[in-house]
Design a protein around this motif. Structure first.
Motif, mmCIF file in Angstrom:
data_model
loop_
_atom_site.group_PDB
_atom_site.id
_atom_site.type_symbol
_atom_site.label_atom_id
_atom_site.label_comp_id
_atom_site.label_asym_id
_atom_site.label_seq_id
_atom_site.Cartn_x
_atom_site.Cartn_y
_atom_site.Cartn_z
ATOM 1 N N LEU A 42 -14.170 12.022 -12.949
ATOM 2 C CA LEU A 42 -14.826 12.960 -12.038
ATOM 3 C C LEU A 42 -16.143 13.436 -12.628
ATOM 4 C CD1 LEU A 42 -11.705 15.142 -11.144
ATOM 5 C CD2 LEU A 42 -12.628 13.204 -9.859
ATOM 6 N N PRO A 43 -17.021 13.987 -11.784
ATOM 7 C CA PRO A 43 -18.268 14.560 -12.305
ATOM 8 C C PRO A 43 -17.971 15.699 -13.279
ATOM 9 C CG PRO A 43 -18.359 14.341 -9.905
ATOM 10 C CD PRO A 43 -16.953 14.040 -10.307
ATOM 11 N N SER A 44 -18.767 15.810 -14.315
ATOM 12 C CA SER A 44 -18.496 16.812 -15.345
ATOM 13 C C SER A 44 -18.640 18.243 -14.820
ATOM 14 C CB SER A 44 -19.448 16.614 -16.528
ATOM 15 O OG SER A 44 -20.798 16.694 -16.100
ATOM 16 N N ASP A 45 -19.425 18.416 -13.748
ATOM 17 C CA ASP A 45 -19.641 19.763 -13.212
ATOM 18 C C ASP A 45 -18.799 20.043 -11.971
ATOM 19 O OD1 ASP A 45 -20.880 18.063 -11.450
ATOM 20 O OD2 ASP A 45 -22.660 19.322 -11.186
ATOM 21 N N VAL A 46 -17.738 19.254 -11.767
ATOM 22 C CA VAL A 46 -16.963 19.395 -10.536
ATOM 23 C C VAL A 46 -16.311 20.772 -10.423
ATOM 24 C CG1 VAL A 46 -14.819 18.467 -11.479
ATOM 25 C CG2 VAL A 46 -15.286 18.230 -9.046
ATOM 26 N N PHE A 47 -16.024 21.403 -11.536
ATOM 27 C CA PHE A 47 -15.386 22.722 -11.499
ATOM 28 C C PHE A 47 -16.376 23.850 -11.785
ATOM 29 C CE2 PHE A 47 -11.882 19.816 -12.799
ATOM 30 C CZ PHE A 47 -11.090 19.985 -11.679
ATOM 31 N N ALA A 48 -17.657 23.563 -11.668
ATOM 32 C CA ALA A 48 -18.661 24.593 -11.899
ATOM 33 C C ALA A 48 -18.535 25.696 -10.851
ATOM 34 C CB ALA A 48 -20.061 23.979 -11.840
ATOM 35 N N LEU A 49 -18.748 26.926 -11.283
ATOM 36 C CA LEU A 49 -18.723 28.115 -10.416
ATOM 37 C C LEU A 49 -17.342 28.422 -9.846
ATOM 38 C CD1 LEU A 49 -22.064 27.701 -8.421
ATOM 39 C CD2 LEU A 49 -21.647 29.083 -10.456
ATOM 40 N N ASP A 50 -16.303 27.767 -10.360
ATOM 41 C CA ASP A 50 -14.950 28.083 -9.883
ATOM 42 C C ASP A 50 -14.588 29.541 -10.134
ATOM 43 O OD1 ASP A 50 -14.623 25.558 -9.015
ATOM 44 O OD2 ASP A 50 -12.818 25.115 -10.168
ATOM 45 N N LYS A 61 -22.048 14.551 -2.663
ATOM 46 C CA LYS A 61 -21.748 13.123 -2.502
ATOM 47 C C LYS A 61 -22.106 12.405 -3.797
ATOM 48 C CE LYS A 61 -24.313 10.854 0.382
ATOM 49 N NZ LYS A 61 -24.889 10.352 1.652
ATOM 50 N N ILE A 62 -21.131 11.655 -4.330
ATOM 51 C CA ILE A 62 -21.333 10.965 -5.610
ATOM 52 C C ILE A 62 -21.383 9.457 -5.355
ATOM 53 C CG2 ILE A 62 -20.432 10.632 -7.934
ATOM 54 C CD1 ILE A 62 -18.875 13.271 -7.504
ATOM 55 N N PRO A 63 -22.541 8.846 -5.476
ATOM 56 C CA PRO A 63 -22.675 7.413 -5.176
ATOM 57 C C PRO A 63 -21.907 6.534 -6.172
ATOM 58 C CG PRO A 63 -24.815 8.517 -5.269
ATOM 59 C CD PRO A 63 -23.810 9.449 -5.869
ATOM 60 N N HIS A 64 -21.361 5.419 -5.645
ATOM 61 C CA HIS A 64 -20.702 4.405 -6.473
ATOM 62 C C HIS A 64 -21.207 3.040 -6.044
ATOM 63 C CE1 HIS A 64 -17.792 7.015 -8.492
ATOM 64 N NE2 HIS A 64 -17.597 7.607 -7.332
ATOM 65 N N GLN A 65 -21.412 2.170 -7.016
ATOM 66 C CA GLN A 65 -21.897 0.824 -6.696
ATOM 67 C C GLN A 65 -20.780 -0.080 -6.190
ATOM 68 O OE1 GLN A 65 -23.783 -0.604 -10.273
ATOM 69 N NE2 GLN A 65 -25.664 0.570 -9.915
ATOM 70 N N ASP A 66 -19.573 0.097 -6.732
ATOM 71 C CA ASP A 66 -18.481 -0.826 -6.423
ATOM 72 C C ASP A 66 -17.553 -0.330 -5.321
ATOM 73 O OD1 ASP A 66 -19.480 -2.372 -8.503
ATOM 74 O OD2 ASP A 66 -18.196 -1.364 -9.975
ATOM 75 N N SER A 67 -17.746 0.878 -4.828
ATOM 76 C CA SER A 67 -16.862 1.411 -3.789
ATOM 77 C C SER A 67 -17.624 2.436 -2.967
ATOM 78 C CB SER A 67 -15.619 2.051 -4.420
ATOM 79 O OG SER A 67 -16.001 3.136 -5.252
ATOM 80 N N ASP A 68 -16.951 2.954 -1.959
ATOM 81 C CA ASP A 68 -17.581 4.007 -1.150
ATOM 82 C C ASP A 68 -17.852 5.236 -1.991
ATOM 83 O OD1 ASP A 68 -17.499 2.461 1.152
ATOM 84 O OD2 ASP A 68 -15.470 3.129 1.657
ATOM 85 N N LEU A 98 -12.493 13.458 -2.579
ATOM 86 C CA LEU A 98 -12.133 12.215 -1.885
ATOM 87 C C LEU A 98 -12.672 11.060 -2.712
ATOM 88 C CD1 LEU A 98 -12.872 13.039 1.860
ATOM 89 C CD2 LEU A 98 -10.743 12.110 0.993
ATOM 90 N N LYS A 99 -11.754 10.262 -3.268
ATOM 91 C CA LYS A 99 -12.177 9.208 -4.183
ATOM 92 C C LYS A 99 -11.213 8.032 -4.072
ATOM 93 C CE LYS A 99 -12.808 8.458 -9.177
ATOM 94 N NZ LYS A 99 -14.186 7.947 -9.173
ATOM 95 N N ASN A 100 -11.747 6.861 -3.768
ATOM 96 C CA ASN A 100 -10.947 5.635 -3.699
ATOM 97 C C ASN A 100 -9.727 5.788 -2.789
ATOM 98 O OD1 ASN A 100 -12.722 4.442 -5.550
ATOM 99 N ND2 ASN A 100 -11.494 5.113 -7.302
#
Length: 313
Positions: A42-50, A61-68, A98-100
């Protein structure tokens, strides 16, 4: 601690973590957060400001080359309960990823949000996207219930304002205003997050439920309207209290000014007969003091009647 679910034969059922489509995680210590970030990439800042739920909501939105692309959606729920507890202490951050073709949901350790979500909407889930949307609808339902609590507090303050402007009441006004400020900023931030989420074509195409999408938008609009209406109502009550305090202060000053005029008329007579010179009426009379006292009473009574007639008391 994690709860895992999957869709099987069109039903939302519990499953093992390996087969799960939807996972709810509850323990959110710093070590657990880092473990989740490493395990699920996951992104390192996903829990920022929790720790600041009123401004935590966001869409990323987190871009991926091999998947959506992966989607990070952070919402902020409020638990309903004792209105004496400040609303900022009842916020909880809900982090959805939402991932894979999986939905990860991270909640506070003591949260019952996932249990309420499953209890109310389990039979309506038909995709992982629908789980996220129904979570948003439940969140807005809780915000609506909280706003109704604040409305009841405003109505109570409005009734109290008609007969009292005590310090305790003013403190209640300040506390209610503080609650609505937090709610207003939180709801406006949530609206931005929801708008960005529903503007994402990939998400809405997978959701494939225009009616549910409309319901989500409708809840957002209604809650925004309500919080603005209630803020305006509280502003009017707060203005009423300020006007009452000013009016009471004016009445006190009016009374004190009137009293000073009465005493001034008394002092004028007393000081006149206190002149260190001869020729004053009654100077050598045994009844001089009584005469002066009678003049003082007449002067005081006349000024009192005059001011009372002018409604200066």
């Amino acid at each position: 601690m994690a709860q895992s679910f999957k869709f099987k034969d069109g039903k939302f059922t519990e499953s093992s973590i390996d087969e799960a489509s939807v996972l709810f995680f509850h323990s959110l210590s710093s070590e657990d957060k880092q473990e989740y970030v490493d395990r699920f990439n996951l992104p390192s800042d996903v829990f920022a400001l929790d720790e600041i739920p009123s401004v935590a909501p966001r869409f990323e939105k987190i871009p991926h080359q091999d998947s959506d692309d992966s989607l990070v959606v952070v919402l902020s729920n409020v638990s309903n309960g004792n209105n004496d507890i400040p609303v900022e202490d009842r916020f909880e951050t809900l982090t959805f990823i939402l991932k894979n073709e999986q939905l990860f949901c991270f909640l506070q350790e003591d949260s019952v949000f996932d249990q309420n979500l499953i209890h109310h909407y389990k039979d309506k889930f038909d995709s992982i996207e629908s789980v996220l949307v129904y979570a948003g609808i439940l969140m807005y339902s809780n915000l609506y219930a909280e706003l109704q609590q604040q409305k009841a507090a405003i109505d109570e303050l409005n009734e109290i304002a008609k007969s009292s402007s005590s310090g305790d009441t003013l403190r209640k006004v300040a506390g209610t205003e503080r609650n609505l400020v937090f709610l207003e900023h939180n709801i406006e931030t949530l609206d931005e997050t929801v708008t960005n989420l529903l503007d994402n074509d990939l998400f809405t195409s997978r959701l494939n439920n225009s009616a549910l999408e409309y319901d989500f938008k409708w809840y957002s609009r209604q809650v925004i309207k309500l919080v603005h209406v209630y803020r305006d109502l509280l502003d009017s009550v707060s203005s009423l209290f300020s006007d009452l305090v000013s009016d009471n202060l004016n009445k006190i000053m009016k009374f004190l000014n009137s009293l000073s005029l009465v005493l001034a008329s008394t002092s004028l007579v007393s000081e006149f007969w206190g002149i260190n010179a001869g020729g004053l009426p009654g100077e050598n009379s045994d009844y001089g003091t009584i005469m002066v006292l009678i003049l003082v009473l007449i002067s005081t009574g006349s000024m009192t009647l005059f001011l009372k007639k002018k409604d200066y008391f």
